[in-house]
Design an enzyme around this catalytic site. Sequence first.
Site, PDB file in Angstrom:
ATOM      1  N   ARG A  89       0.899  -1.153   0.031  1.00  0.00           N
ATOM      2  CA  ARG A  89      -0.050  -0.045  -0.164  1.00  0.00           C
ATOM      3  C   ARG A  89       0.761   1.316  -0.162  1.00  0.00           C
ATOM      4  O   ARG A  89       0.669   2.002  -0.969  1.00  0.00           O
ATOM      5  CB  ARG A  89      -0.839   0.018   0.998  1.00  0.00           C
ATOM      6  CG  ARG A  89      -1.703   0.926   1.390  1.00  0.00           C
ATOM      7  CD  ARG A  89      -2.605   1.061   2.878  1.00  0.00           C
ATOM      8  NE  ARG A  89      -3.363   2.200   3.220  1.00  0.00           N
ATOM      9  CZ  ARG A  89      -3.005   3.109   3.931  1.00  0.00           C
ATOM     10  NH1 ARG A  89      -1.622   2.855   4.243  1.00  0.00           N
ATOM     11  NH2 ARG A  89      -3.549   4.035   4.401  1.00  0.00           N
ATOM     12  N   ALA A  90       2.114   1.363   0.967  1.00  0.00           N
ATOM     13  CA  ALA A  90       2.798   2.432   1.076  1.00  0.00           C
ATOM     14  C   ALA A  90       3.325   2.689  -0.317  1.00  0.00           C
ATOM     15  O   ALA A  90       3.551   4.027  -0.713  1.00  0.00           O
ATOM     16  CB  ALA A  90       3.873   2.344   2.188  1.00  0.00           C
TER      17      ALA A  90
ATOM     18  N   ASP B  83      11.405 -13.648  10.513  1.00  0.00           N
ATOM     19  CA  ASP B  83      12.915 -14.232  10.808  1.00  0.00           C
ATOM     20  C   ASP B  83      13.659 -13.128  11.720  1.00  0.00           C
ATOM     21  O   ASP B  83      14.336 -13.310  12.453  1.00  0.00           O
ATOM     22  CB  ASP B  83      13.560 -14.974  10.141  1.00  0.00           C
ATOM     23  CG  ASP B  83      13.020 -16.090   9.414  1.00  0.00           C
ATOM     24  OD1 ASP B  83      11.807 -16.566  10.084  1.00  0.00           O
ATOM     25  OD2 ASP B  83      13.136 -16.676   8.413  1.00  0.00           O
TER      26      ASP B  83
ATOM     27  N   ARG C 205       5.827 -32.520  27.053  1.00  0.00           N
ATOM     28  CA  ARG C 205       5.058 -32.434  26.033  1.00  0.00           C
ATOM     29  C   ARG C 205       5.422 -31.357  25.071  1.00  0.00           C
ATOM     30  O   ARG C 205       6.767 -30.616  25.408  1.00  0.00           O
ATOM     31  CB  ARG C 205       3.715 -31.906  26.284  1.00  0.00           C
ATOM     32  CG  ARG C 205       2.977 -32.899  27.000  1.00  0.00           C
ATOM     33  CD  ARG C 205       2.266 -33.974  26.379  1.00  0.00           C
ATOM     34  NE  ARG C 205       1.338 -34.799  26.986  1.00  0.00           N
ATOM     35  CZ  ARG C 205       1.393 -35.726  27.995  1.00  0.00           C
ATOM     36  NH1 ARG C 205       2.914 -35.959  28.283  1.00  0.00           N
ATOM     37  NH2 ARG C 205       0.915 -36.459  28.290  1.00  0.00           N
TER      38      ARG C 205
HETATM   39  O1  F6P Z   1      11.454 -17.367   6.398  1.00  0.00           O
HETATM   40  C1  F6P Z   1      10.313 -17.431   6.973  1.00  0.00           C
HETATM   41  C2  F6P Z   1       9.775 -18.761   7.511  1.00  0.00           C
HETATM   42  O2  F6P Z   1       8.618 -18.864   8.116  1.00  0.00           O
HETATM   43  C3  F6P Z   1      10.997 -19.530   8.328  1.00  0.00           C
HETATM   44  O3  F6P Z   1      10.954 -18.906   9.555  1.00  0.00           O
HETATM   45  C4  F6P Z   1      10.768 -20.794   8.203  1.00  0.00           C
HETATM   46  O4  F6P Z   1      11.846 -21.830   8.364  1.00  0.00           O
HETATM   47  C5  F6P Z   1      10.303 -21.129   6.570  1.00  0.00           C
HETATM   48  O5  F6P Z   1       9.925 -19.915   6.199  1.00  0.00           O
HETATM   49  C6  F6P Z   1       9.013 -21.948   6.248  1.00  0.00           C
HETATM   50  O6  F6P Z   1       8.876 -21.822   4.952  1.00  0.00           O
HETATM   51  P1  F6P Z   1       7.603 -22.577   4.193  1.00  0.00           P
HETATM   52  O7  F6P Z   1       6.576 -21.767   4.385  1.00  0.00           O
HETATM   53  O8  F6P Z   1       8.148 -22.762   2.822  1.00  0.00           O
HETATM   54  O9  F6P Z   1       7.353 -23.974   4.940  1.00  0.00           O
END
Ligand code: F6P
Length: 325
Positions: free
Chosen positions: A24-25, A131, A249
């Site tokens: 949007r920005a 991340d 768990r």
């Molecule tokens: O880079 C973002 C991310 O969510 C990571 O944290 C994770 O390892 C990866 O993508 C998971 O990827 P996908 O959605 O392809 O399984």
Amino acid sequence: MSKINCIGILTSGGDSPGMNAAIRAITRTAISKGFSVKGIYRGYEGLMHDDIEEFTTESVSNIIARGGTILKSARSKDFMTPEGKQLAYETLKKEGIDALVIIGGNGSLTGARDFAQMFDVPCIGLPGTIDNDLYGTDLTIGYDTTLNTIVDCVDKIRDTANSHERIFFVEVMGRDAGFLAQNSAIASGAEAAIIPEDSTDADQLEHFIGRGIRKSKNSSIVIVSESPKCGAMFYADRVKKEYPQYDVRVSILGHLQRGGSPSARDRILASRLGAGAIDAILDGQRNVMIGIRNDEVVYVPFTDAIRSDKEINKGLIRVLDELSI
Ligand code: F6P
């Protein structure tokens, strides 16, 4: 340098909350500065296969609060090949797109750097990943929302962990970076975090166990950064084997961490960086990621942004340790 009239936007790699706010920005700032804008669907796939639409200010109405990306996303293997990039370049020419803004993580910005080098196309990147692992920016778009989502989940897990007097190993995303694990552990009052940037995984588990696992508490939560070799399941099995007296768990949070409406912080970050991308183009910047450092918008060359050694604040490991006695 040829004049830029039309800017193409794409989102690539794992989606992150706030990507829509960024789209949007970029769109609105670009249009207000006299550029035309085209939305490219499915990341580099759409660039190769001409899945592209002209964007107006209305195209991005009512999306600031939405998670995911209206442009869709993909991890394109074909774009990594020279033939794929050639195809993408031909589409750019055909569509009259003069510059690209790419919102994505490490892999997406690596693709942008290589493409820009191969064809001399001005590319600007925005750090879009949960991340937080891109170098040169304090924050990435989506990280704050995901952190909050994890904390919300761990608060709920804490209730049941307490009721049943259990140890929970909660696995969170982050690919090779421990920002989400480290900071969600602090924010949720977890007893420990196991992250790739700290000592070996085995040492971190020993350390947690060595502290007496539960001490006076009747439950424990350990946040584990995802890892193909030793995720939460690995640690849970070890503790079960070595300490059969504990009820253990595992909870793997998975892709729910990537969804949801972006936090106010992510919306503001995405809006600032999106506007910053257009300022950068006007400024003659090329092949940089727009980042934020000490609350200032900064330009980070792609080659730096994709370095895989963004430092985690090691002081926070001690804070977590001290607070979890
Ligand atoms: O880079 C973002 C991310 O969510 C990571 O944290 C994770 O390892 C990866 O993508 C998971 O990827 P996908 O959605 O392809 O399984």
